[in-house]
Design a protein around this motif. Structure first.
Motif, PDB file in Angstrom:
ATOM      1  N   GLU A 118     -23.297 -17.135  45.595  1.00 54.26           N
ATOM      2  CA  GLU A 118     -22.254 -16.145  45.869  1.00 54.26           C
ATOM      3  C   GLU A 118     -21.179 -16.191  44.784  1.00 54.26           C
ATOM      4  OE1 GLU A 118     -18.896 -15.304  49.309  1.00 54.26           O
ATOM      5  OE2 GLU A 118     -20.634 -16.536  49.800  1.00 54.26           O
ATOM      6  N   LYS A 119     -20.840 -15.040  44.223  1.00 53.24           N
ATOM      7  CA  LYS A 119     -19.804 -14.968  43.197  1.00 53.24           C
ATOM      8  C   LYS A 119     -18.426 -15.093  43.851  1.00 53.24           C
ATOM      9  CE  LYS A 119     -22.305 -12.225  39.842  1.00 53.24           C
ATOM     10  NZ  LYS A 119     -22.323 -11.008  39.029  1.00 53.24           N
ATOM     11  N   LYS A 120     -17.604 -15.986  43.276  1.00 46.28           N
ATOM     12  CA  LYS A 120     -16.243 -16.191  43.779  1.00 46.28           C
ATOM     13  C   LYS A 120     -15.309 -16.327  42.592  1.00 46.28           C
ATOM     14  CE  LYS A 120     -17.491 -18.372  48.141  1.00 46.28           C
ATOM     15  NZ  LYS A 120     -17.137 -19.433  49.081  1.00 46.28           N
ATOM     16  N   GLU A 121     -14.075 -15.926  42.786  1.00 43.89           N
ATOM     17  CA  GLU A 121     -13.065 -16.012  41.734  1.00 43.89           C
ATOM     18  C   GLU A 121     -12.189 -17.245  41.932  1.00 43.89           C
ATOM     19  OE1 GLU A 121     -12.772 -13.994  39.021  1.00 43.89           O
ATOM     20  OE2 GLU A 121     -14.623 -13.044  39.749  1.00 43.89           O
ATOM     21  N   TYR A 122     -11.999 -17.973  40.829  1.00 51.03           N
ATOM     22  CA  TYR A 122     -11.122 -19.140  40.811  1.00 51.03           C
ATOM     23  C   TYR A 122     -10.296 -19.121  39.546  1.00 51.03           C
ATOM     24  CZ  TYR A 122     -12.933 -21.434  44.940  1.00 51.03           C
ATOM     25  OH  TYR A 122     -13.239 -21.740  46.243  1.00 51.03           O
ATOM     26  N   ALA A 123      -9.181 -19.841  39.556  1.00 46.82           N
ATOM     27  CA  ALA A 123      -8.293 -19.899  38.392  1.00 46.82           C
ATOM     28  C   ALA A 123      -8.945 -20.692  37.262  1.00 46.82           C
ATOM     29  CB  ALA A 123      -6.981 -20.566  38.791  1.00 46.82           C
ATOM     30  N   GLU A 124      -8.639 -20.291  36.038  1.00 45.36           N
ATOM     31  CA  GLU A 124      -9.077 -21.058  34.867  1.00 45.36           C
ATOM     32  C   GLU A 124      -8.534 -22.478  35.016  1.00 45.36           C
ATOM     33  OE1 GLU A 124     -10.957 -20.114  32.202  1.00 45.36           O
ATOM     34  OE2 GLU A 124     -11.217 -18.095  33.017  1.00 45.36           O
ATOM     35  N   GLY A 125      -9.301 -23.458  34.587  1.00 45.46           N
ATOM     36  CA  GLY A 125      -8.862 -24.844  34.641  1.00 45.46           C
ATOM     37  C   GLY A 125      -9.184 -25.557  35.941  1.00 45.46           C
ATOM     38  N   THR A 126      -9.879 -24.885  36.858  1.00 51.45           N
ATOM     39  CA  THR A 126     -10.241 -25.510  38.141  1.00 51.45           C
ATOM     40  C   THR A 126     -11.232 -26.642  37.900  1.00 51.45           C
ATOM     41  OG1 THR A 126      -9.894 -23.439  39.345  1.00 51.45           O
ATOM     42  CG2 THR A 126     -11.289 -25.089  40.407  1.00 51.45           C
ATOM     43  N   THR A 127     -10.956 -27.791  38.505  1.00 52.70           N
ATOM     44  CA  THR A 127     -11.862 -28.928  38.404  1.00 52.70           C
ATOM     45  C   THR A 127     -12.822 -28.915  39.592  1.00 52.70           C
ATOM     46  OG1 THR A 127     -10.474 -30.438  39.671  1.00 52.70           O
ATOM     47  CG2 THR A 127     -10.092 -30.351  37.277  1.00 52.70           C
ATOM     48  N   VAL A 128     -13.859 -29.724  39.500  1.00 53.64           N
ATOM     49  CA  VAL A 128     -14.818 -29.837  40.597  1.00 53.64           C
ATOM     50  C   VAL A 128     -14.116 -30.368  41.848  1.00 53.64           C
ATOM     51  CG1 VAL A 128     -16.920 -30.994  41.382  1.00 53.64           C
ATOM     52  CG2 VAL A 128     -16.794 -30.077  39.061  1.00 53.64           C
ATOM     53  N   ALA A 129     -13.239 -31.348  41.689  1.00 49.30           N
ATOM     54  CA  ALA A 129     -12.509 -31.889  42.844  1.00 49.30           C
ATOM     55  C   ALA A 129     -11.680 -30.808  43.524  1.00 49.30           C
ATOM     56  CB  ALA A 129     -11.624 -33.052  42.413  1.00 49.30           C
ATOM     57  N   GLN A 130     -11.021 -29.959  42.754  1.00 47.00           N
ATOM     58  CA  GLN A 130     -10.235 -28.860  43.326  1.00 47.00           C
ATOM     59  C   GLN A 130     -11.138 -27.857  44.033  1.00 47.00           C
ATOM     60  OE1 GLN A 130      -8.383 -27.818  39.612  1.00 47.00           O
ATOM     61  NE2 GLN A 130      -6.415 -28.711  40.227  1.00 47.00           N
ATOM     62  N   LEU A 131     -12.300 -27.611  43.463  1.00 47.11           N
ATOM     63  CA  LEU A 131     -13.245 -26.682  44.077  1.00 47.11           C
ATOM     64  C   LEU A 131     -13.747 -27.227  45.413  1.00 47.11           C
ATOM     65  CD1 LEU A 131     -14.881 -24.041  43.784  1.00 47.11           C
ATOM     66  CD2 LEU A 131     -16.690 -25.443  42.767  1.00 47.11           C
ATOM     67  N   ILE A 132     -14.054 -28.509  45.450  1.00 47.37           N
ATOM     68  CA  ILE A 132     -14.509 -29.140  46.701  1.00 47.37           C
ATOM     69  C   ILE A 132     -13.451 -28.965  47.787  1.00 47.37           C
ATOM     70  CG2 ILE A 132     -14.974 -31.382  47.791  1.00 47.37           C
ATOM     71  CD1 ILE A 132     -16.480 -32.134  45.184  1.00 47.37           C
ATOM     72  N   ALA A 133     -12.201 -29.178  47.443  1.00 46.64           N
ATOM     73  CA  ALA A 133     -11.111 -29.008  48.412  1.00 46.64           C
ATOM     74  C   ALA A 133     -10.969 -27.548  48.826  1.00 46.64           C
ATOM     75  CB  ALA A 133      -9.801 -29.531  47.830  1.00 46.64           C
ATOM     76  N   ALA A 134     -11.008 -26.636  47.854  1.00 42.30           N
ATOM     77  CA  ALA A 134     -10.828 -25.208  48.143  1.00 42.30           C
ATOM     78  C   ALA A 134     -11.960 -24.648  49.001  1.00 42.30           C
ATOM     79  CB  ALA A 134     -10.727 -24.421  46.840  1.00 42.30           C
ATOM     80  N   GLU A 135     -13.161 -25.165  48.792  1.00 35.44           N
ATOM     81  CA  GLU A 135     -14.315 -24.696  49.559  1.00 35.44           C
ATOM     82  C   GLU A 135     -14.438 -25.399  50.912  1.00 35.44           C
ATOM     83  OE1 GLU A 135     -16.820 -22.248  48.842  1.00 35.44           O
ATOM     84  OE2 GLU A 135     -15.243 -21.633  47.447  1.00 35.44           O
ATOM     85  N   LYS A 136     -13.496 -26.311  51.179  1.00 34.58           N
ATOM     86  CA  LYS A 136     -13.459 -27.041  52.467  1.00 34.58           C
ATOM     87  C   LYS A 136     -14.804 -27.703  52.771  1.00 34.58           C
ATOM     88  CE  LYS A 136      -9.737 -24.331  54.250  1.00 34.58           C
ATOM     89  NZ  LYS A 136      -9.470 -22.955  54.179  1.00 34.58           N
ATOM     90  N   ILE A 137     -15.306 -28.429  51.781  1.00 31.32           N
ATOM     91  CA  ILE A 137     -16.581 -29.133  51.925  1.00 31.32           C
ATOM     92  C   ILE A 137     -16.413 -30.260  52.930  1.00 31.32           C
ATOM     93  CG2 ILE A 137     -18.288 -30.545  50.710  1.00 31.32           C
ATOM     94  CD1 ILE A 137     -18.303 -27.543  49.944  1.00 31.32           C
ATOM     95  N   SER A 138     -17.239 -30.234  53.956  1.00 32.00           N
ATOM     96  CA  SER A 138     -17.173 -31.306  54.948  1.00 32.00           C
ATOM     97  C   SER A 138     -17.784 -32.562  54.348  1.00 32.00           C
ATOM     98  CB  SER A 138     -17.913 -30.907  56.226  1.00 32.00           C
ATOM     99  OG  SER A 138     -19.270 -30.669  55.940  1.00 32.00           O
ATOM    100  N   ASP A 139     -17.172 -33.678  54.593  1.00 33.49           N
ATOM    101  CA  ASP A 139     -17.617 -34.985  54.112  1.00 33.49           C
ATOM    102  C   ASP A 139     -17.815 -34.998  52.594  1.00 33.49           C
ATOM    103  OD1 ASP A 139     -18.253 -37.637  54.259  1.00 33.49           O
ATOM    104  OD2 ASP A 139     -20.254 -37.330  55.074  1.00 33.49           O
TER     105      ASP A 139
END
Length: 68
Positions: free
Chosen positions: A8-29
């Motif tokens: 799925e295509k999603k928009e995120y800010a330039e400079g987003t790290t994987v850790a920030q993405l995990i938090a933003a996507e509300k990854i369980s565990d």
């Protein structure tokens, strides 16, 4: 920038790290998730420093044990 997350295509800010993405996507565990970027696995100790790029394809994978 556009990221492709689980197809799925999603928009995120330039400079987003994987850790920030995990938090933003509300990854369980998040301690148990493996991350694949463009079909290559990233080590968990790199999540905070790996900056994503426009067009990256990300998959979150959970490995579960089990058996009889």
């Amino acid at each position: 920038m556009t990221l492709i997350i689980a197809g799925e295509k999603k928009e995120y800010a330039e400079g987003t790290t994987v850790a920030q993405l995990i938090a933003a996507e509300k990854i369980s565990d998040p301690q148990s998730v493996s991350v694949s970027i463009n079909e290559e696995f990233l080590r968990s100790n790199q999540y905070g420093s790996h900056v994503l790029k426009d067009g990256d394809e990300i998959e979150f994978l959970y490995f579960m044990g089990g058996g009889c």
